[in-house]
Design a protein around this motif. Structure first.
Motif, PDB file in Angstrom:
ATOM      1  N   ALA A  10      21.249  30.860  -1.904  1.00 35.32           N
ATOM      2  CA  ALA A  10      22.203  29.755  -2.017  1.00 35.32           C
ATOM      3  C   ALA A  10      22.445  29.378  -3.474  1.00 35.32           C
ATOM      4  O   ALA A  10      23.563  29.014  -3.848  1.00 35.32           O
ATOM      5  N   ILE A  11      21.416  29.476  -4.317  1.00 35.13           N
ATOM      6  CA  ILE A  11      21.589  29.182  -5.736  1.00 35.13           C
ATOM      7  C   ILE A  11      22.546  30.188  -6.359  1.00 35.13           C
ATOM      8  O   ILE A  11      23.396  29.835  -7.184  1.00 35.13           O
ATOM      9  N   LEU A  12      22.442  31.451  -5.955  1.00 28.91           N
ATOM     10  CA  LEU A  12      23.358  32.472  -6.458  1.00 28.91           C
ATOM     11  C   LEU A  12      24.790  32.213  -5.989  1.00 28.91           C
ATOM     12  O   LEU A  12      25.737  32.378  -6.746  1.00 28.91           O
ATOM     13  N   LEU A  13      24.931  31.807  -4.744  1.00 23.96           N
ATOM     14  CA  LEU A  13      26.265  31.583  -4.176  1.00 23.96           C
ATOM     15  C   LEU A  13      26.930  30.353  -4.792  1.00 23.96           C
ATOM     16  O   LEU A  13      28.152  30.287  -4.906  1.00 23.96           O
ATOM     17  N   ARG A  14      26.140  29.367  -5.150  1.00 29.66           N
ATOM     18  CA  ARG A  14      26.599  28.126  -5.801  1.00 29.66           C
ATOM     19  C   ARG A  14      27.404  27.215  -4.886  1.00 29.66           C
ATOM     20  O   ARG A  14      27.144  26.032  -4.802  1.00 29.66           O
ATOM     21  N   THR A  15      28.433  27.728  -4.231  1.00 28.52           N
ATOM     22  CA  THR A  15      29.279  26.893  -3.367  1.00 28.52           C
ATOM     23  C   THR A  15      29.442  27.555  -2.003  1.00 28.52           C
ATOM     24  O   THR A  15      29.233  28.760  -1.862  1.00 28.52           O
ATOM     25  N   GLY A  16      29.811  26.755  -1.043  1.00 30.37           N
ATOM     26  CA  GLY A  16      30.074  27.275   0.291  1.00 30.37           C
ATOM     27  C   GLY A  16      31.558  27.270   0.595  1.00 30.37           C
ATOM     28  O   GLY A  16      32.381  27.562  -0.275  1.00 30.37           O
ATOM     29  N   VAL A  33      23.567  46.980   1.209  1.00 31.03           N
ATOM     30  CA  VAL A  33      24.925  46.712   1.681  1.00 31.03           C
ATOM     31  C   VAL A  33      25.930  46.845   0.545  1.00 31.03           C
ATOM     32  O   VAL A  33      25.592  46.665  -0.624  1.00 31.03           O
ATOM     33  N   SER A  34      27.148  47.159   0.905  1.00 31.82           N
ATOM     34  CA  SER A  34      28.222  47.298  -0.080  1.00 31.82           C
ATOM     35  C   SER A  34      28.923  45.963  -0.283  1.00 31.82           C
ATOM     36  O   SER A  34      28.714  44.994   0.466  1.00 31.82           O
ATOM     37  N   ILE A  35      29.768  45.905  -1.300  1.00 33.89           N
ATOM     38  CA  ILE A  35      30.567  44.707  -1.549  1.00 33.89           C
ATOM     39  C   ILE A  35      31.444  44.406  -0.347  1.00 33.89           C
ATOM     40  O   ILE A  35      31.561  43.252   0.086  1.00 33.89           O
ATOM     41  N   LYS A  61      31.837  36.426  -5.026  1.00 29.28           N
ATOM     42  CA  LYS A  61      30.458  36.157  -4.588  1.00 29.28           C
ATOM     43  C   LYS A  61      29.743  37.452  -4.236  1.00 29.28           C
ATOM     44  O   LYS A  61      28.560  37.638  -4.549  1.00 29.28           O
ATOM     45  N   ALA A  62      30.451  38.380  -3.578  1.00 29.66           N
ATOM     46  CA  ALA A  62      29.834  39.653  -3.196  1.00 29.66           C
ATOM     47  C   ALA A  62      29.406  40.430  -4.438  1.00 29.66           C
ATOM     48  O   ALA A  62      28.310  40.999  -4.482  1.00 29.66           O
ATOM     49  N   ILE A  63      30.243  40.446  -5.455  1.00 28.07           N
ATOM     50  CA  ILE A  63      29.915  41.150  -6.700  1.00 28.07           C
ATOM     51  C   ILE A  63      28.713  40.491  -7.383  1.00 28.07           C
ATOM     52  O   ILE A  63      27.812  41.179  -7.879  1.00 28.07           O
ATOM     53  N   GLU A  64      28.692  39.163  -7.407  1.00 29.41           N
ATOM     54  CA  GLU A  64      27.585  38.452  -8.048  1.00 29.41           C
ATOM     55  C   GLU A  64      26.266  38.708  -7.322  1.00 29.41           C
ATOM     56  O   GLU A  64      25.221  38.886  -7.953  1.00 29.41           O
ATOM     57  N   VAL A  65      26.303  38.720  -6.000  1.00 29.41           N
ATOM     58  CA  VAL A  65      25.092  38.994  -5.220  1.00 29.41           C
ATOM     59  C   VAL A  65      24.601  40.414  -5.483  1.00 29.41           C
ATOM     60  O   VAL A  65      23.405  40.646  -5.689  1.00 29.41           O
ATOM     61  N   LYS A  66      25.516  41.382  -5.498  1.00 25.05           N
ATOM     62  CA  LYS A  66      25.133  42.778  -5.767  1.00 25.05           C
ATOM     63  C   LYS A  66      24.527  42.912  -7.170  1.00 25.05           C
ATOM     64  O   LYS A  66      23.543  43.637  -7.363  1.00 25.05           O
ATOM     65  N   LEU A  99      19.759  43.617 -10.609  1.00 25.18           N
ATOM     66  CA  LEU A  99      18.931  43.130 -11.705  1.00 25.18           C
ATOM     67  C   LEU A  99      17.494  42.921 -11.232  1.00 25.18           C
ATOM     68  O   LEU A  99      16.537  43.260 -11.945  1.00 25.18           O
ATOM     69  N   GLY A 100      17.342  42.372 -10.012  1.00 20.48           N
ATOM     70  CA  GLY A 100      16.004  42.172  -9.457  1.00 20.48           C
ATOM     71  C   GLY A 100      15.258  43.489  -9.295  1.00 20.48           C
ATOM     72  O   GLY A 100      14.059  43.573  -9.572  1.00 20.48           O
TER      73      GLY A 100
END
Length: 230
Positions: free
Chosen positions: A37-43, A69-71, A84-89, A94-95
């Motif tokens: 949720a912190i990565l997503l920032r907004t809903g 999973v893919s974008i 959001k999909a790009i940021e999550v990927k 990075l992790g």
């Protein structure tokens, strides 16, 4: 219709908001959906970031599958657009890279003389007093070399807590402290001897061995271990 209590993150009690919880308790205290949720920032209009994060995790059940999973597949979850999909990927990749990273070693210290000769090259011509620490692992490999303090022409105000803070940060088992005398003479002062004794006491309390304190002069160095203080 927007459902009260689920649409906006500011409707969630402060003590339950993931950013505030991470700041107060640290990242390890957060559940997977809170970190996401912190990565997503907004809903979205109908679901806050926590709810969207839960939807993502429910869709893929396991973190292992989430990293594959893919974008386009992420965008199939309601509330996840391309950005959001790009940021999550990117965060997932990075992790993975952080997890696979290894600690960089800068050679192994085999003696005080070796350390003194190495540091003399760097420190003998400095016009201000520098306190430089070599942080070592159990194999005496240098895992970090750090300048802890830069002082005036004739004195430093380095404190053992600053040095041991670094030792804890880098998970060091041992350390070598060094500082230069801009006057040119490596002869230890009473302050140098007192500082060394405090370092040894702190090290014994923390289980971190102080291997040596080196004083660098213009034409040579003195090991306080060889001086009989360690």
């Amino acid at each position: 219709m927007v459902t009260k209590g689920t649409s906006l993150i500011n409707e969630v009690p402060i003590q339950s908001r993931p950013r505030e919880r991470l700041e107060q308790y640290g990242e390890k205290a957060l559940a997977n959906h809170e970190l996401l949720a912190i990565l997503l920032r907004t809903g979205t209009k109908g679901a806050n970031a926590l709810s969207v994060a839960m939807q993502v995790l429910n869709a893929y059940k396991d973190l292992y599958y989430l990293k594959t999973v893919s974008i386009e597949e992420l965008m199939m979850v309601s509330g996840i657009g391309k950005t959001k999909a790009i940021e999550v990927k990117a965060a997932i990749e990075l992790g993975i890279r952080v997890s696979n990273a290894t600690q960089i070693k800068a050679g192994q210290i085999t003696s005080s003389r070796q350390a003194g000769e190495m540091l003399s090259i760097e420190m003998k011509d400095l016009q201000q007093e520098h306190v430089i620490v070599l942080f070592l692992n159990t194999k005496n490999e240098v895992i970090k070399k750090e300048t802890i303090f830069i002082g005036g022409l004739n004195s430093s105000v380095a404190h053992p807590r600053e040095i041991f803070k670094g030792a804890v940060r880098y998970s060091a088992a041992r350390l070598i402290v060094s500082h230069n005398h801009p006057s040119g003479s490596p002869e230890p002062s009473e302050a140098d001897i007192s500082f060394t004794k405090r370092m040894i006491e702190c090290g014994e309390l923390m289980g971190i061995e102080v291997l040596d304190h080196l004083i660098i002069g213009e034409t040579g160095f003195i090991s306080l271990k060889e001086f009989g203080l360690l």
